[in-house]
Structure formats: C-alpha cells, structure tokens
Design an enzyme around this catalytic site. Structure first.
Site, short mmCIF file in Angstrom:
data_model
loop_
_atom_site.label_atom_id
_atom_site.label_comp_id
_atom_site.label_asym_id
_atom_site.label_seq_id
_atom_site.Cartn_x
_atom_site.Cartn_y
_atom_site.Cartn_z
N ARG A 152 -4.58 0.63 -1.59
CA ARG A 152 -4.02 -0.78 -1.71
C ARG A 152 -3.65 -0.71 -3.02
NH1 ARG A 152 -8.62 -3.29 0.04
NH2 ARG A 152 -8.39 -2.97 2.30
N HIS A 204 0.50 5.87 1.14
CA HIS A 204 -0.59 6.68 1.61
C HIS A 204 -0.14 8.16 0.92
CE1 HIS A 204 -1.36 3.63 4.63
NE2 HIS A 204 -0.09 3.84 5.11
N GLN A 253 0.75 -1.19 0.15
CA GLN A 253 -0.01 0.10 0.03
C GLN A 253 1.01 1.24 -0.01
OE1 GLN A 253 -1.25 0.30 4.62
NE2 GLN A 253 -1.81 -1.48 3.64
N HIS A 281 4.82 0.06 0.82
CA HIS A 281 5.11 -0.23 1.91
C HIS A 281 4.30 -1.69 2.45
CE1 HIS A 281 2.41 2.72 3.59
NE2 HIS A 281 2.21 1.66 4.36
N GLU A 290 4.38 8.03 8.48
CA GLU A 290 4.38 7.06 9.91
C GLU A 290 5.66 6.55 10.01
OE1 GLU A 290 1.32 4.20 8.43
OE2 GLU A 290 2.76 2.92 7.22
#
Length: 276
Positions: free
Chosen positions: A161, A66, A64, A141, A83
C-alpha cells in the site's frame, strides 16, 4: 482425476466495498464448490497458480503495487502478482488509476510521497463496462469508487500500500519503491476492443456464443465465467450438463472437452503455469 466443478465464492467485506474470491486455493482464502460448500483445494488436491476475484468498490481502494515473483519469493514467501481487470459495472465517468504519468522518476515519486502530493503523479483512465485493463507486477494502480470488476491474477496475496486517501492504515513505502517499475515503455493499461489477453501467467478470452460452441481444455485447466445470458456446459465424455448464468464460474481440469450451448457471453481463463 478429471474434474468439472461449479464454484461458490468466499465473501470478504472491506472498508471500501467487498471482494468475492471466486476461484482460489490460496492459504488466505479458499473458495468453495457447489451448494454444499466443499473446499476447492480439497476437491482438486493441488494449488492453482491463478486466483479470480469479483471486486465491488463503493469507495477508492488504496493506491498500491505488487511485486514480481523474485521479490515476493525472497521477502514474502509468496508469488508475485500480475493481474488484469475486466469491468463488469461502472458509474458514468468512472476512472481507475493505472500507472504513473510519463516521465515520473523514482526520486520524483519519493519526494511526492514525503510531501503528501502523490495524487498529482498518478495516471487515471476512464473506463466502461467491457473494458480490460492489464496490470503487470510493478505497476502502480487503484480501483476507484463506483466500479465492479473481475480480477484475474497470479495466486498471491502480496500488496504494498502506497497511499490510502487519508485512511489510517499501514503503508509499505520502502518495499513499494523497491518494486515499482518506473520504465514508461512497460506494456500495461487498457486493451482496446478486448477479445483476448495473453500474459506470462494466464490467457483471458471473451467468447460471445449464440447457439453452440465446442471447446477443449489442453494440458492446463481452464475456467469459464458467465458475463451475460444463460446456457449449459456439457461434458464430452459423460454428457453431464451444468447450467450457467450471470457470474457463475466453472472449473474444468486438464484434457476435457466440452460443449457450450445458449445465448451467452463468457470469459475463458486458461492457466499457463501449472504448479506441481
């Protein structure tokens, strides 16, 4: 109003394992306070710009990516998601997917997706307990099976995804291709000999305490997560003490001093962008 709160997670079962949203005020999942399961958002009266999860992967999560704040605000009415992952537990020879192999272009990746050959373009890294992995927005990642992590992230629930190992779940290829960063110079991946990570959104430090440690939260709130050992956190103003042991999480609002006693290893997370 000053707050010192011991948190309880919101548990979410997944097809690959589970997530515990340890610190969250996001609309899709709000964590709790103390044993009476009070709502964290109601207790503190405002949204927090970071979210912390415990993730246990028995099987691979999807591959996926972000988006950045700009893209997420425009298309998802949410924040972007940068993250980091602190590895709590890992099987022998465990690996994570973090980025693409050097030189992979957008056209290469698009063609690989069309030919169902994307696995050959993914960069895997071996991980062990204590590793810290930095995943800025735009980085492809996946957490693979046999790993448990703490994830510290922006307060966002936007995931595109890309590839799901043959499971019949929706993928988001067009949006993913919009937001993947194909620049190999981007700083991401494992932080060697981790003690401190500073991103544009949060600071994460590992503290190893044997005895007494005096600290003070500044203009932004901070969070302590116990990794190992046990001890107490005592508030400077009123002398109240909170016991902490493995994976206990303590939220401390702005401008509060505290003293940590014990033989204990903690992650300290500091918010860098406070929401009004």
């Amino acid at each position: 109003m000053s707050k010192v709160l011991k948190l309880n997670p919101l548990y979410m079962e997944k097809i690959w394992g589970y997530e515990k949203w340890i610190l969250s005020t996001h609309k899709n999942g709000i964590s709790f306070v103390d044993s009476d399961q009070r709502n964290l958002l109601e207790c503190i009266g405002r949204e927090l710009p970071i979210l912390i999860k415990e993730i246990k992967a028995n099987n691979n999560l999807s591959v996926q990516v972000h988006p950045s704040d700009d893209y997420a605000n425009k298309y998802e009415n949410d924040f972007g998601k940068t993250e980091c992952w602190y590895v709590l537990d890992a099987d022998k020879d465990a690996t994570l997917i973090c980025g693409l192999k050097d030189g992979v272009t957008k056209e290469d990746f698009k063609n690989a997706l069309e030919c169902s050959n994307v696995e050959g373009l993914l960069k895997r890294i071996n991980v062990k307990v204590g590793d810290m992995i930095y995943i800025p927005a735009g980085t492809v990642h996946a957490v693979e099976g046999g790993i448990k992590i703490l994830e510290i992230q922006q307060c966002s629930d936007v995931t595109y995804r890309i590839y799901d190992w043959g499971r019949d779940r929706e993928v988001h290829i067009d949006k993913a291709l919009d937001v993947i960063n194909f620049n190999s110079d981007v700083n991401y991946g494992r932080i060697e000999n981790f003690t401190r990570l500073e991103s544009p959104y949060f600071i994460v430090e590992k503290l190893i305490i044997d005895g007494e440690y005096i600290d003070h939260c500044g203009d932004n709130y901070c969070v302590y997560i116990c990794l190992n050992g046990s001890g107490t956190i005592t508030m400077e103003k009123n002398g109240n003490a909170i016991s902490i042991s493995e994976l206990d999480t303590i939220y401390i609002s702005q401008n509060i001093g505290c003293k940590i006693n014990g033989s204990i290893e903690v992650l300290k997370v500091v918010d860098k962008i406070t929401l009004n």
